[in-house]
Design a protein around this motif. Structure first.
Motif, PDB file in Angstrom:
ATOM      1  N   PHE A  62       0.741  -1.149   0.048  1.00 26.18           N
ATOM      2  CA  PHE A  62       0.102  -0.066  -0.193  1.00 26.18           C
ATOM      3  C   PHE A  62       1.007   1.155   0.037  1.00 26.18           C
ATOM      4  CE2 PHE A  62      -2.130  -3.407   2.463  1.00 26.18           C
ATOM      5  CZ  PHE A  62      -3.246  -3.660   1.703  1.00 26.18           C
ATOM      6  N   GLU A  63       0.397   2.262  -0.605  1.00 26.50           N
ATOM      7  CA  GLU A  63       1.126   3.453  -0.345  1.00 26.50           C
ATOM      8  C   GLU A  63       0.674   4.186   0.987  1.00 26.50           C
ATOM      9  OE1 GLU A  63       0.477   7.981  -2.590  1.00 26.50           O
ATOM     10  OE2 GLU A  63       0.313   6.210  -3.915  1.00 26.50           O
ATOM     11  N   MET A  64       1.567   4.295   1.757  1.00 25.69           N
ATOM     12  CA  MET A  64       1.462   4.782   3.091  1.00 25.69           C
ATOM     13  C   MET A  64       2.733   5.335   3.726  1.00 25.69           C
ATOM     14  SD  MET A  64       0.745   1.037   4.712  1.00 25.69           S
ATOM     15  CE  MET A  64       0.422   1.664   6.420  1.00 25.69           C
ATOM     16  N   LYS A  65       2.754   6.112   4.734  1.00 25.27           N
ATOM     17  CA  LYS A  65       3.914   6.589   5.536  1.00 25.27           C
ATOM     18  C   LYS A  65       3.909   6.403   6.960  1.00 25.27           C
ATOM     19  CE  LYS A  65       2.967  11.478   5.484  1.00 25.27           C
ATOM     20  NZ  LYS A  65       3.405  12.810   5.135  1.00 25.27           N
ATOM     21  N   ASP A  66       5.014   6.277   7.566  1.00 25.25           N
ATOM     22  CA  ASP A  66       5.050   6.251   8.956  1.00 25.25           C
ATOM     23  C   ASP A  66       5.050   7.629   9.528  1.00 25.25           C
ATOM     24  OD1 ASP A  66       5.311   5.558  11.337  1.00 25.25           O
ATOM     25  OD2 ASP A  66       7.361   4.442  11.277  1.00 25.25           O
ATOM     26  N   LEU A  67       3.913   7.764  10.501  1.00 24.11           N
ATOM     27  CA  LEU A  67       3.892   9.198  10.911  1.00 24.11           C
ATOM     28  C   LEU A  67       4.482   9.181  12.506  1.00 24.11           C
ATOM     29  CD1 LEU A  67       0.312   9.856  10.027  1.00 24.11           C
ATOM     30  CD2 LEU A  67       2.314  10.790   9.201  1.00 24.11           C
ATOM     31  N   GLY A  68       5.335   8.123  12.833  1.00 21.29           N
ATOM     32  CA  GLY A  68       5.859   7.957  14.242  1.00 21.29           C
ATOM     33  C   GLY A  68       4.936   7.679  15.229  1.00 21.29           C
ATOM     34  N   LEU A  69       5.292   7.982  16.494  1.00 19.98           N
ATOM     35  CA  LEU A  69       4.609   7.396  17.674  1.00 19.98           C
ATOM     36  C   LEU A  69       3.227   8.157  17.652  1.00 19.98           C
ATOM     37  CD1 LEU A  69       7.451   7.621  20.512  1.00 19.98           C
ATOM     38  CD2 LEU A  69       6.208   5.875  19.352  1.00 19.98           C
ATOM     39  N   LEU A  70       2.281   7.388  18.156  1.00 16.60           N
ATOM     40  CA  LEU A  70       0.863   7.706  18.036  1.00 16.60           C
ATOM     41  C   LEU A  70       0.748   8.856  19.186  1.00 16.60           C
ATOM     42  CD1 LEU A  70      -2.026   7.246  17.074  1.00 16.60           C
ATOM     43  CD2 LEU A  70      -2.221   5.691  18.782  1.00 16.60           C
ATOM     44  N   LYS A  71       0.009   9.967  18.738  1.00 15.43           N
ATOM     45  CA  LYS A  71      -0.193  11.204  19.824  1.00 15.43           C
ATOM     46  C   LYS A  71      -1.542  11.432  19.809  1.00 15.43           C
ATOM     47  CE  LYS A  71       4.441  13.380  19.299  1.00 15.43           C
ATOM     48  NZ  LYS A  71       5.174  13.148  18.053  1.00 15.43           N
ATOM     49  N   TYR A  72      -2.280  11.143  18.834  1.00 15.87           N
ATOM     50  CA  TYR A  72      -3.870  11.523  18.585  1.00 15.87           C
ATOM     51  C   TYR A  72      -4.454  10.899  17.552  1.00 15.87           C
ATOM     52  CZ  TYR A  72      -7.584  15.010  19.004  1.00 15.87           C
ATOM     53  OH  TYR A  72      -8.778  15.783  19.222  1.00 15.87           O
ATOM     54  N   PHE A  73      -5.438  10.115  17.837  1.00 21.43           N
ATOM     55  CA  PHE A  73      -6.198   9.190  17.017  1.00 21.43           C
ATOM     56  C   PHE A  73      -7.804   9.218  17.156  1.00 21.43           C
ATOM     57  CE2 PHE A  73      -7.639   4.893  15.420  1.00 21.43           C
ATOM     58  CZ  PHE A  73      -7.317   5.179  14.189  1.00 21.43           C
ATOM     59  N   LEU A  74      -8.287   9.744  16.010  1.00 19.74           N
ATOM     60  CA  LEU A  74     -10.154   9.757  16.295  1.00 19.74           C
ATOM     61  C   LEU A  74     -10.498  10.221  17.632  1.00 19.74           C
ATOM     62  CD1 LEU A  74     -10.675   6.234  14.898  1.00 19.74           C
ATOM     63  CD2 LEU A  74     -10.823   8.585  13.708  1.00 19.74           C
ATOM     64  N   GLY A  75     -10.014  11.624  17.876  1.00 21.04           N
ATOM     65  CA  GLY A  75     -10.214  12.225  19.316  1.00 21.04           C
ATOM     66  C   GLY A  75      -9.705  11.594  20.276  1.00 21.04           C
ATOM     67  N   ILE A  76      -8.924  10.862  20.469  1.00 21.50           N
ATOM     68  CA  ILE A  76      -8.243  10.263  21.886  1.00 21.50           C
ATOM     69  C   ILE A  76      -6.519  10.595  21.785  1.00 21.50           C
ATOM     70  CG2 ILE A  76      -7.592   8.128  22.792  1.00 21.50           C
ATOM     71  CD1 ILE A  76     -10.021   6.731  21.439  1.00 21.50           C
ATOM     72  N   GLU A  77      -6.462  11.260  22.758  1.00 26.41           N
ATOM     73  CA  GLU A  77      -5.119  11.770  22.771  1.00 26.41           C
ATOM     74  C   GLU A  77      -4.336  10.694  23.479  1.00 26.41           C
ATOM     75  OE1 GLU A  77      -4.968  15.757  24.721  1.00 26.41           O
ATOM     76  OE2 GLU A  77      -7.003  15.611  24.365  1.00 26.41           O
ATOM     77  N   VAL A  78      -3.018  10.400  23.268  1.00 25.50           N
ATOM     78  CA  VAL A  78      -2.170   9.251  23.655  1.00 25.50           C
ATOM     79  C   VAL A  78      -0.997   9.933  24.190  1.00 25.50           C
ATOM     80  CG1 VAL A  78      -1.055   7.272  22.994  1.00 25.50           C
ATOM     81  CG2 VAL A  78      -2.921   7.637  21.880  1.00 25.50           C
TER      82      VAL A  78
END
Length: 188
Positions: A22-38
């Motif tokens: 797939f065409e994709m890229k790594d955004l690094g460590l998860l910080k924010y996803f679907l309104g959830i802060e990590v």
């Protein structure tokens, strides 16, 4: 897509396979996803929806409200009253729906939401007041969330359950709930 794995070599191999397919890229460590802060610390991973709560309070005009310590008043029994003053059904449904989404990181809302959810199709003023109380409770602690701790006791499973048998005033339905912990971390 969120990719997680405790074996860094396995995670890297999976990422390389996905990059080839797939065409994709790594955004690094998860910080924010679907309104959830990590947030990460040496204690573990903390999930919260602080921004979501503050946005919800602002959108509903409750950002300046007086905070309250509990999401529901003790012993509250809601039901459909004959000749009840109706609340705005669309607004009620939107608010309860948004609060249900918030419950992913706020298990402290589970019981209060179980009380207001059955009235989605016929909300009265007393039901809307209960929802507004939940918003006032959120104002008291918008940063609350769930901490998943690093833990060597990852094989222990504990579950708790409770029920209110025939507690519903209008149809005598029962309410039950449960929490399951794996390795000391809440999973359901």
């Amino acid at each position: 897509m969120v990719v997680t794995e405790n074996d860094s070599e396995e995670r890297k191999a999976l990422q390389e396979y996905l990059f080839r397919e797939f065409e994709m890229k790594d955004l690094g460590l998860l910080k924010y996803f679907l309104g959830i802060e990590v947030s990460r610390s040496n204690k573990g991973i903390f999930l919260s929806q602080r921004k979501y709560v503050l946005h919800l309070l602002q959108e509903t005009g409750m950002l300046g409200c007086q905070p309250i310590d509990t999401p529901v008043e003790e012993g509250l029994k809601l039901y459909v009253e004959p000749n009840q003053v109706l609340a705005d059904k669309g607004r009620y449904q939107r608010l309860v729906g948004r609060l249900v989404y918030l419950a992913y990181t706020r298990p402290d809302l589970a019981y209060a939401l179980s009380i207001v959810s059955p009235f989605m199709h016929n909300p009265g003023e007393q039901h809307m007041n209960a929802v507004m109380r939940i918003l006032r409770y959120l104002k008291s602690a918008p940063k609350k969330g769930i901490l998943f701790t690093k833990n060597s006791d990852h094989q222990s499973i504990k579950a708790y359950t409770d029920a209110d048998w025939a507690g519903a005033v209008d149809d005598r339905r029962s309410t039950s709930g449960y929490f399951t912990f794996v390795g000391g971390n809440l999973v359901t």
